[in-house]
Design a protein around this motif. Sequence first.
Motif, PDB file in Angstrom:
ATOM      1  N   GLY A 158      10.416 -19.934 -82.214  1.00 39.12           N
ATOM      2  CA  GLY A 158      11.599 -19.755 -83.047  1.00 39.12           C
ATOM      3  C   GLY A 158      11.537 -18.480 -83.868  1.00 39.12           C
ATOM      4  N   PHE A 159      12.680 -17.855 -84.071  1.00 35.50           N
ATOM      5  CA  PHE A 159      12.734 -16.586 -84.811  1.00 35.50           C
ATOM      6  C   PHE A 159      12.240 -16.732 -86.238  1.00 35.50           C
ATOM      7  CE2 PHE A 159      15.183 -13.979 -87.831  1.00 35.50           C
ATOM      8  CZ  PHE A 159      14.694 -12.729 -87.493  1.00 35.50           C
ATOM      9  N   ASP A 160      12.656 -17.782 -86.940  1.00 38.73           N
ATOM     10  CA  ASP A 160      12.300 -17.928 -88.356  1.00 38.73           C
ATOM     11  C   ASP A 160      10.791 -17.972 -88.538  1.00 38.73           C
ATOM     12  OD1 ASP A 160      14.948 -17.916 -89.098  1.00 38.73           O
ATOM     13  OD2 ASP A 160      15.122 -20.107 -89.192  1.00 38.73           O
ATOM     14  N   TYR A 161      10.103 -18.689 -87.658  1.00 37.04           N
ATOM     15  CA  TYR A 161       8.645 -18.815 -87.754  1.00 37.04           C
ATOM     16  C   TYR A 161       7.969 -17.464 -87.531  1.00 37.04           C
ATOM     17  CZ  TYR A 161       3.855 -20.151 -86.538  1.00 37.04           C
ATOM     18  OH  TYR A 161       2.490 -20.247 -86.474  1.00 37.04           O
ATOM     19  N   ILE A 162       8.350 -16.757 -86.466  1.00 34.76           N
ATOM     20  CA  ILE A 162       7.731 -15.475 -86.148  1.00 34.76           C
ATOM     21  C   ILE A 162       8.075 -14.440 -87.211  1.00 34.76           C
ATOM     22  CG2 ILE A 162       7.596 -13.607 -84.449  1.00 34.76           C
ATOM     23  CD1 ILE A 162       6.318 -16.271 -83.566  1.00 34.76           C
ATOM     24  N   ASN A 163       9.316 -14.426 -87.655  1.00 36.10           N
ATOM     25  CA  ASN A 163       9.734 -13.468 -88.674  1.00 36.10           C
ATOM     26  C   ASN A 163       8.983 -13.684 -89.984  1.00 36.10           C
ATOM     27  OD1 ASN A 163      11.493 -11.280 -89.509  1.00 36.10           O
ATOM     28  ND2 ASN A 163      12.569 -12.795 -90.774  1.00 36.10           N
ATOM     29  N   GLU A 164       8.758 -14.921 -90.341  1.00 36.73           N
ATOM     30  CA  GLU A 164       8.034 -15.215 -91.579  1.00 36.73           C
ATOM     31  C   GLU A 164       6.584 -14.745 -91.491  1.00 36.73           C
ATOM     32  OE1 GLU A 164       7.008 -18.917 -94.628  1.00 36.73           O
ATOM     33  OE2 GLU A 164       7.935 -19.331 -92.685  1.00 36.73           O
TER      34      GLU A 164
END
Length: 212
Positions: A158-164
């Motif tokens: 997921g984007f949110d996990y990687i971005n964080e």
Amino acid sequence: MILLSDNDLVVKLAQCDLLDEALSSLEAKRSECFVLSTIKHSLRLGNPDKSIERYVGSPQAFERINEFLENCSVLQEAPILDLIDHLVEIPEIDVGEQALFLHAKSNHDNNLDYFMLTGDKRALRAICAYDQLQEFEFLRTKVVCLESCMMDMIDYAGFDYINEKISIARPQIAEEKYDKVLRAAFGKKRTQEHCLDCLRHYSNDIRWLLSY
């Protein structure tokens, strides 16, 4: 599954604490990842201060790389194949990348499942521009660069996990050692749409080789 990885991509993934996520997105384990035998010397891992300052960019990355190397495998001497005649005609491909390409070709010839992970887009661009591109057909859909690796991880976690994770890691990394693609694609105010557009933009000229 066999993963052949260069030093550059190992460093960038370690900086962001995403080594295991990258492997998981490819359905692989650390024991299936093979790195160049020169990695310890090239990154000066025997000298922590020099390694952090000149090569890996943060103490956290230094620790993660050393831990990673305890669990992965080291490539033996590259096989001598006819491919070497083409590799030496492409000056943008250094000795380390030559070894990775030779091992990849050997795996292809022996019907072994593999991916080649590399952060050296200069070499990949040179291959795509080579006038005998058919000699590198064995690499089609088998190359994973930084951008395609990030897209694989976004699909996986997921984007949110990687971005964080990348946003948390960035302040730890010396600015001059922080990748410009990660700087452009990720951050607290970035959206998934922006991120994916950016990753595709930076890898579009080598798409012939990539798995996406």
